[in-house]
Write an enzyme that holds these catalytic residues in place. Structure first.
Site, PDB file in Angstrom:
ATOM      1  N   TYR A 100       0.509  -1.566   0.052  1.00  0.00           N
ATOM      2  CA  TYR A 100       0.113  -0.152   0.291  1.00  0.00           C
ATOM      3  C   TYR A 100       0.997   1.278  -0.046  1.00  0.00           C
ATOM      4  O   TYR A 100      -0.279   2.483   0.094  1.00  0.00           O
ATOM      5  CB  TYR A 100      -1.045  -0.063   1.255  1.00  0.00           C
ATOM      6  CG  TYR A 100      -2.020  -0.828   0.744  1.00  0.00           C
ATOM      7  CD1 TYR A 100      -2.728  -1.704  -0.033  1.00  0.00           C
ATOM      8  CD2 TYR A 100      -3.276  -0.996   1.940  1.00  0.00           C
ATOM      9  CE1 TYR A 100      -3.304  -2.601  -0.114  1.00  0.00           C
ATOM     10  CE2 TYR A 100      -4.182  -2.068   2.039  1.00  0.00           C
ATOM     11  CZ  TYR A 100      -4.067  -2.004   1.002  1.00  0.00           C
ATOM     12  OH  TYR A 100      -5.256  -3.105   0.601  1.00  0.00           O
ATOM     13  N   LYS A 111       3.900 -14.578   4.562  1.00  0.00           N
ATOM     14  CA  LYS A 111       3.889 -15.700   3.803  1.00  0.00           C
ATOM     15  C   LYS A 111       4.820 -15.484   3.080  1.00  0.00           C
ATOM     16  O   LYS A 111       5.370 -15.529   1.835  1.00  0.00           O
ATOM     17  CB  LYS A 111       3.026 -14.859   2.584  1.00  0.00           C
ATOM     18  CG  LYS A 111       2.745 -15.777   1.256  1.00  0.00           C
ATOM     19  CD  LYS A 111       1.783 -16.869   1.250  1.00  0.00           C
ATOM     20  CE  LYS A 111       1.032 -17.763   0.324  1.00  0.00           C
ATOM     21  NZ  LYS A 111      -0.069 -18.885   0.197  1.00  0.00           N
ATOM     22  N   ASP A 157      -2.363 -18.003   4.055  1.00  0.00           N
ATOM     23  CA  ASP A 157      -3.878 -18.291   3.955  1.00  0.00           C
ATOM     24  C   ASP A 157      -5.073 -19.268   4.711  1.00  0.00           C
ATOM     25  O   ASP A 157      -5.856 -19.543   5.171  1.00  0.00           O
ATOM     26  CB  ASP A 157      -3.401 -18.701   2.917  1.00  0.00           C
ATOM     27  CG  ASP A 157      -2.383 -18.916   2.479  1.00  0.00           C
ATOM     28  OD1 ASP A 157      -1.113 -19.310   3.335  1.00  0.00           O
ATOM     29  OD2 ASP A 157      -2.265 -20.404   1.646  1.00  0.00           O
ATOM     30  N   ASP A 180      -5.101  -5.524   6.173  1.00  0.00           N
ATOM     31  CA  ASP A 180      -6.757  -4.421   5.483  1.00  0.00           C
ATOM     32  C   ASP A 180      -7.259  -5.950   5.197  1.00  0.00           C
ATOM     33  O   ASP A 180      -8.813  -5.938   5.886  1.00  0.00           O
ATOM     34  CB  ASP A 180      -6.192  -4.566   4.689  1.00  0.00           C
ATOM     35  CG  ASP A 180      -6.997  -3.054   3.742  1.00  0.00           C
ATOM     36  OD1 ASP A 180      -8.205  -3.175   4.362  1.00  0.00           O
ATOM     37  OD2 ASP A 180      -7.219  -3.011   2.368  1.00  0.00           O
TER      38      ASP A 180
END
Ligand code: NAD
Length: 338
Positions: free
Chosen positions: A124, A176, A209, A233
């Site tokens: 972002y 991740k 995930d 987010d």
């Protein structure tokens, strides 16, 4: 206690409606706050020709504490997110999003979780560009994810400090690093280092995930979660869903020099001006603000009033399946404050 002056930005869409309701409850609860109301977003663009006017920025610089309604961000084109601009300008690096069950009888009972999202780095940062000429069939677009050791350590330390301060037992880093070995690998390494400084708090890391799935299957295994910007987010909305949706979700954007509190939901243009918006997200954000300025007793009374009114079910807003207007719900809250 002398009153603390805060900057209030009512914002766009339903923003002015939920802000009016929130300020009414704050006043009725006896919060020692003065409100310096300023424009921001599309409303400011239309009236002052600038979505983030200098006078609004000056007010924030002076007061350092902001209560902000939602701001509309036009998709694709137009100006960049004002929310992101304020977070960057004042280096509000920790986005704190608690979720707590208020309405019993939902899918999950007694949820009480906090997500802490890194607010200034990641994808972002807005470093993106096109590759190739307009109209070129091979044209592409590229975004850059930025993770610094400083930023990853700072947000990890914030999460552990938050856990300690609020008597929480465990911090989970969701990442991740198995795929994004450099950026997410650095985040994981930095967080692991910080975790060693907090032997009193349990620590674990999980792939993002799998974390999303586990949050749905068994949210009770988590307590405080920390992660980079975009992951946070997305998962904070998922977590808001565990307790009935965005209507109840507050957020604080905290830095070393100041803080901005806002609901997680947006400006809801589909219901703007109808007088039916649920102000609870902004009101609970105002409770976080009260905690921040050492008025937790007032915050506690407001949270208890919200619990009583929503659980009684007599003055629920439309998004909660009721028929109360924003004003009727606000009056019920004021009455419940006793
Ligand atoms: P949204 O949250 O505004 O609305 C999604 C749905 O939830 C709508 O059906 C809306 O009516 C409902 N809803 C949201 N808040 C509600 C409330 N308090 N009471 C009752 N119902 C409520 O999301 P969106 O439609 O994706 O976004 C609209 C605009 O808001 C966009 O311009 C977006 O950029 C902006 N936005 C701003 C913020 C912020 O300022 N922090 C956050 C998210 C979205």
């Amino acid at each position: 206690m002398s009153a603390q002056t805060i900057t209030v930005i009512p914002g766009d869409g339903i923003g002015p409606e939920v802000t009016e309701a929130t300020l009414a409850v704050l006043k009725a609860a006896g919060a020692a706050l003065e409100f310096d109301e300023r424009l921001g977003g599309v409303t400011a663009l239309e009236r002052l020709g600038n979505p983030l006017p200098d006078e609004t920025l000056d007010s924030i610089r002076t007061n350092r504490i902001v209560l902000k309604g939602p701001l509309t961000t036009p998709s694709g084109t137009g100006f960049r997110s004002i929310n992101v601009a304020i977070r960057k300008e004042f280096d509000l690096y920790a986005n704190v999003r608690p979720v707590r069950t208020i309405v019993p009888g939902g899918r999950y009972e007694d949820i009480d979780l906090v997500l802490i999202r890194e607010n200034t780095e990641g994808l972002y940062v807005g470093v993106e560009h096109y590759i190739g000429m307009e109209g070129d069939p091979r044209a592409a677009a590229e975004s850059v994810m930025i993770v610094t050791r400083f930023g990853a350590e700072r947000i990890s330390r914030y999460a552990f400090e938050y856990a300690r301060r609020h008597g929480r037992r465990k911090v989970t880093l969701a990442h991740k690093a198995n795929i994004l070995k450099y950026t997410q690998g650095l985040f994981l390494e930095a967080a692991e280092g910080v975790a060693k400084e907090y032997p009193d708090i349990q620590w674990e890391d999980r792939i993002i995930d799998a974390t999303a799935m586990q949050l749905v299957l068994d949210p009770y295994r988590f307590d405080v979660l920390v992660m980079e910007n975009m992951f946070g987010d997305i998962l904070s909305d998922l977590m808001a869903g565990l307790v009935g949706g965005l209507g109840f979700a507050p957020a604080g954007n905290i830095g070393d020099q100041g803080a901005m509190f806002e609901a997680v939901h947006g400006s809801a243009p589909d219901i703007a001006g109808k007088g039916i918006a649920n102000p609870t997200g902004l009101l609970l954000s105002a409770c976080m603000l009260l905690d921040y300025v050492d008025q937790s007793d007032v915050a506690g009374r407001i949270r208890a009033a919200v619990d009583r009114v929503v659980r009684a079910g007599t003055a629920r807003t439309v998004d909660l399946g009721g028929s109360a207007t924003t004003r009727e719900y606000t009056l019920a809250l004021v009455a419940a404050l006793g």
